[in-house]
Each structure stands twice: as structure tokens, then as C-alpha cells.
Scaffold this motif. Structure first.
Motif, mmCIF file in Angstrom:
data_model
loop_
_atom_site.group_PDB
_atom_site.id
_atom_site.type_symbol
_atom_site.label_atom_id
_atom_site.label_comp_id
_atom_site.label_asym_id
_atom_site.label_seq_id
_atom_site.Cartn_x
_atom_site.Cartn_y
_atom_site.Cartn_z
ATOM 1 N N ILE A 1 101.262 58.002 -11.789
ATOM 2 C CA ILE A 1 99.863 58.522 -11.842
ATOM 3 C C ILE A 1 99.329 58.159 -13.078
ATOM 4 O O ILE A 1 99.823 58.295 -14.145
ATOM 5 N N ILE A 2 98.092 57.518 -12.987
ATOM 6 C CA ILE A 2 97.396 56.596 -14.229
ATOM 7 C C ILE A 2 95.996 57.493 -14.089
ATOM 8 O O ILE A 2 95.539 57.529 -13.060
ATOM 9 N N THR A 3 95.949 58.251 -15.132
ATOM 10 C CA THR A 3 94.728 59.117 -15.257
ATOM 11 C C THR A 3 93.813 58.705 -16.385
ATOM 12 O O THR A 3 94.204 58.442 -17.720
ATOM 13 N N GLN A 4 92.426 58.584 -16.009
ATOM 14 C CA GLN A 4 91.472 58.265 -17.136
ATOM 15 C C GLN A 4 90.477 59.437 -17.266
ATOM 16 O O GLN A 4 89.975 60.133 -16.362
ATOM 17 N N ARG A 5 90.471 59.783 -18.677
ATOM 18 C CA ARG A 5 89.709 61.093 -18.874
ATOM 19 C C ARG A 5 88.189 60.725 -19.451
ATOM 20 O O ARG A 5 87.790 59.663 -19.873
ATOM 21 N N TYR A 6 87.292 61.613 -18.866
ATOM 22 C CA TYR A 6 85.921 61.417 -19.314
ATOM 23 C C TYR A 6 85.537 62.431 -20.056
ATOM 24 O O TYR A 6 85.605 63.816 -19.567
#
Length: 463
Positions: free
Chosen positions: A64-69
Motif C-alpha cells: 500500500i502506497i499512501t499520499q497525504r494531503y
């Protein structure tokens, strides 16, 4: 191999992150496309989680690759539909509408219903991300509209350049924002209704090192053109605005995060006015071209026979508005036929200057022998702004014509002329009645009818 896109909850406080993740099962990660940009949010680092399961001797791995905003402010935002490509497989998301609420009140009591302690343990283990504090550093950038003259004559060219300057240290702080969308409005403000405009060819915006006041700058050429005023009304260039991206920097930079926060800053140029002076008094000053010009002549030969055609080129070369130069009129002279001129113009825009050459090619046929004084037949009056005086370009060659007086024109085109063919001048120029072709058709019909009658009579005799 399976690929899925996941979005976190659509409603959250401004102090929390919104996330977009993709799950990859059944294969190792090789490559993936960039996460989308969301208006109103700043990307704030990524995280990856790998889960390995072994069931009955079978091992499965999930990544799982997660990008935070991070949201800039409270409000409603829209995540437009987007796609991502992972290991060559395209995954699609329908987007979402996000509701960013106010920060929750501090709560020191126990979590309701016992809560989920696993999340708290992960926060203790890895450390919960803290909102960054950003500061806006001072920059030394500015935009300027730069003319090469502050005063010009009517018809004299003035070069206008719109430039953006920044120091090498500011390169990491500033970036162009939608320049193609802002440029048309800027140009509309710079247009001058009382001037002829020669815009320079559009170029890629690249930095040029320059020195101003002993300080090094990078100059970006946004627009440049040459303006030629048509009357004495001043050229007024208003202040124009350019919006740029300017980053704020993290007060306490953290390793592995993008320690910049994107913002915007608008730069204004200074308004400029160019005064326009009238030309000195002259009977033809409203028709006189303005510029710094030289004469370039060319002639096919210098000695001719009477009745023989020759070409002569009157070339005006230099810096100025070539479009305003009209063909010099040839003074009438007995025994001389004049054809043309053909006009060729070559315009060059380079190094902030506009110039080139304009060539007028005439064809002459002299019927009388003697020396042909072209200097008294061809001349161009112009005004030179460098000297502030009127001047005249006059033909200098004086070809010689030999032979007897020719009453009839035997005009022959030069061998390199592709338009005037020899057949054109050898053709019979006797006027013909308009119905001559109709008469020819009628006589041809009579002849055909007679031949047909003879053939029928011969066939009857043979029978």
C-alpha cells in the motif's frame, strides 16, 4: 496482479490529512504514475505499508502506497476523477467531494467505547505527523517594462521588452503559473492603437544572466515588440500584473517531506510613457518613411542596345519600418518604357532590433541611345532619426544605351525571368473582334457539312 485505488474519509477536520492510496497484490512494484494534485491541498509526504501473509504454505504480499494531503483551510473541495498507472495497469477513481471542518476541541479524557488502541500504538511507534509551520522568505524578484528610448519621432521605432528578473537564489522560491493563460490579457493591455506593431517571434522562456547595479540577476524575456508611432500621441504603457507561484518554506524542515508550501504572489510592472515628436517641417513629411537606410543597387548590365530590355533593382536596406516604404516613382522620360516594379521584402527581428531590406525591381526599355541618368529618374526621400534630418537615396548607376533610335518596342525578358516568357512578347498584338471565335466556329461547321455531303454523294455513286 490486482490494483485498487482507495480514498480516505470525505469528511475530516482541517488538522487531519486526506489520503489517496493504491493497493498492489500479487506482484512486486516496478513503477507507478504520480498522485493527482488537488486544488486547495498541499502534498505532504508519502508512506508505504507492505503486508505479507502465509496461509497453508502460500505466501501473499500486499503493498500500500499512501499520499497525504494537507488542506490549506476549511471548506468544501472537489477531487476530480483521475487515473493512475501501476506496473502498466490503469486504475480509475470517480473522485469525491471533501468536507474540511474546523479543528476539534482538545480532549484529554478516555476514548469513547474504549476506542481502537492500535492506532494510538502506531502513533507512539512512528510518531504522529505534526502540522508544519511555514515562513515566507523575502525575494528580490521584479517585473519591468523596458523601452530602449524615452522619446521618438513619428514613425521611428521604439523597442519594448517585458522582462521578469530574479536572483539565482530565488529560483527555488518562484515558478511561473499559467503563463500561457495570463499572456493574452497582458498583451491586450500593451497594445497601442496609434502605433504600428512588429512583434518578435515567440520564444521559449529561458533565463538570461544579466548584471544590474553590480548584482547578478536572471532575466526571463516574456514579450518584446517594436512600435512605430503613427502620430504625435504619446505611447502609454500601463502597469501590468503577473501572478507567480511562490513557495513558503518550513520553519523546521523534516527529512523525507516536501518542506515547501505552495502559494501565489503578484508582481506589477511600472507604467511607462514614450513621448512622440513631430517630424521637422517638409512638404511631404506625412509621406516620408523614417529610419536609417542605405541604398543597394543591382543592374543586369551597364551597356544595352536600343529596344533591349534590362532590369534594375533599387534596394533599401537598414533599420526601420520597411512596411511604410512605398516604391519610388520613376520620373517620366521620353524614349524610355518602364515596367514594374516587383517588390521583395526581407524583415529581420534580432537582438532587440527590427530591420532588413526592401527591393524594388524595375524593367526598362530605352528607345534612344545615350547615357541613361537613373539618378534623376529614381529617388527616395526619407527622414533619418539618428541625424534628425531628411535625406535622399538616389540611384548611382548610369547605364549606356547604344544603337539607332527604336520606334517599336522589342521587349525581351531576361533568361532568368520566370514570368515574362519570350512567347508573350513575340505574340501578335493586333486587336481582334470579340466575335471572331464565333465566326471561326461557323465557318468550320460549313466546311464539315460540305465534306459530309461529298462523302454521302460518293457512297451513293459507289452503290
Amino acid at each position: 496482479m490486482q490494483v485498487e485505488l482507495e480514498l480516505s474519509a470525505a469528511s475530516f477536520p482541517v488538522t487531519e490529512y486526506f489520503t489517496i492510496s493504491f493497493r498492489l497484490r500479487g506482484a512486486a512494484l516496478e513503477r507507478y504514475s504520480a498522485f493527482p494534485d488537488i486544488e486547495g491541498f498541499k502534498k505532504s509526504g508519502k508512506s508505504s505499508t507492505t503486508t505479507t501473509r502465509i496461509v497453508e504454505g502460500q505466501t501473499t504480499t500486499e503493498l500500500i502506497i499512501t499520499q497525504r494531503y494537507a488542506a490549506y483551510a476549511e471548506g468544501e473541495y472537489v477531487v476530480k476523477p483521475f487515473t493512475m498507472t501501476i506496473n502498466g495497469v490503469t486504475a480509475r477513481s470517480a473522485g469525491a467531494t471533501l468536507q474540511v471542518g474546523p479543528a476539534p476541541a482538545a480532549n484529554t479524557g478516555p476514548a469513547p467505547n474504549g476506542g481502537l488502541q492500535g492506532i494510538g500504538l502506531l502513533d507512539k511507534l512512528f510518531g504522529k505527523p505534526k502540522p508544519q509551520e511555514y515562513v515566507e522568505p523575502k525575494d528580490n524578484a521584479f517585473m519591468a517594462l523596458v523601452p530602449d528610448k524615452t522619446s521618438v519621432y513619428v514613425g521611428e521605432g521604439v523597442h519594448i521588452g517585458l522582462y521578469f528578473y530574479l536572483t539565482p537564489a530565488d529560483q527555488g522560491l518562484l515558478a511561473f503559473y499559467d503563463f500561457g493563460g495570463q499572456l493574452p490579457a497582458i498583451l491586450q493591455q500593451l497594445r497601442q492603437r496609434t502605433a504600428w506593431e512588429e512583434p518578435f517571434n515567440e520564444q521559449e522562456i529561458v533565463p538570461e544572466p544579466v548584471t544590474i547595479g553590480g548584482k547578478e540577476f536572471l532575466r526571463y524575456r516574456l514579450y518584446e515588440a517594436e512600435y512605430y508611432p503613427l502620430n504625435t500621441e504619446p505611447l502609454a504603457f500601463p502597469a501590468v500584473a503577473l501572478r507567480m507561484v511562490k513557495y513558503r518554506l518550513a520553519k523546521n524542515p523534516a527529512e523525507g517531506l516536501d518542506n515547501r508550501l505552495e502559494g501565489y504572489k503578484t508582481y506589477l510592472s511600472t507604467a511607462r510613457t514614450i513621448t512622440v515628436k513631430p517630424l521637422p517641417p517638409h512638404p511631404l513629411r506625412d509621406q516620408v518613411p523614417v529610419g536609417s537606410y542605405q541604398l543597394r543597387e543591382a543592374i543586369s548590365q551597364t551597356t544595352f542596345q536600343t529596344g533591349q530590355a534590362f532590369t534594375y533593382s533599387f534596394g533599401v536596406e537598414g533599420e526601420g519600418n520597411l512596411a511604410a516604404i512605398n516604391a519610388p516613382e520613376v520620373a517620366p522620360r521620353a524614349g524610355l518604357e518602364v515596367y514594374g516594379p516587383d517588390v521583395r521584402q526581407e524583415l529581420t527581428r534580432q537582438a532587440g532590433r527590427v530591420g532588413g531590406r526592401k527591393v524594388f525591381t524595375y524593367r526598362f526599355v530605352a528607345r534612344r541611345p545615350g547615357q541613361l541618368p537613373l539618378d534623376s529618374l529614381l529617388a527616395l526621400l526619407y527622414f533619418d532619426p539618428a541625424t534628425g534630418r531628411y535625406d535622399t537615396l538616389r540611384a548611382e548607376v548610369r547605364p549606356t544605351v547604344r544603337g539607332p533610335v527604336s520606334a517599336a518596342t522589342t521587349f525581351r525578358a531576361p533568361s532568368d525571368d520566370q514570368f515574362y516568357q519570350n512567347v508573350l512578347f513575340d505574340a501578335n498584338n493586333t486587336l481582334q473582334p470579340l466575335d471572331s471565335y464565333r465566326d471561326v466556329r461557323r465557318y468550320a461547321n460549313y466546311i464539315l457539312a460540305a465534306l459530309l455531303a461529298v462523302s454521302v454523294w460518293g457512297w451513293w455513286r459507289k452503290r
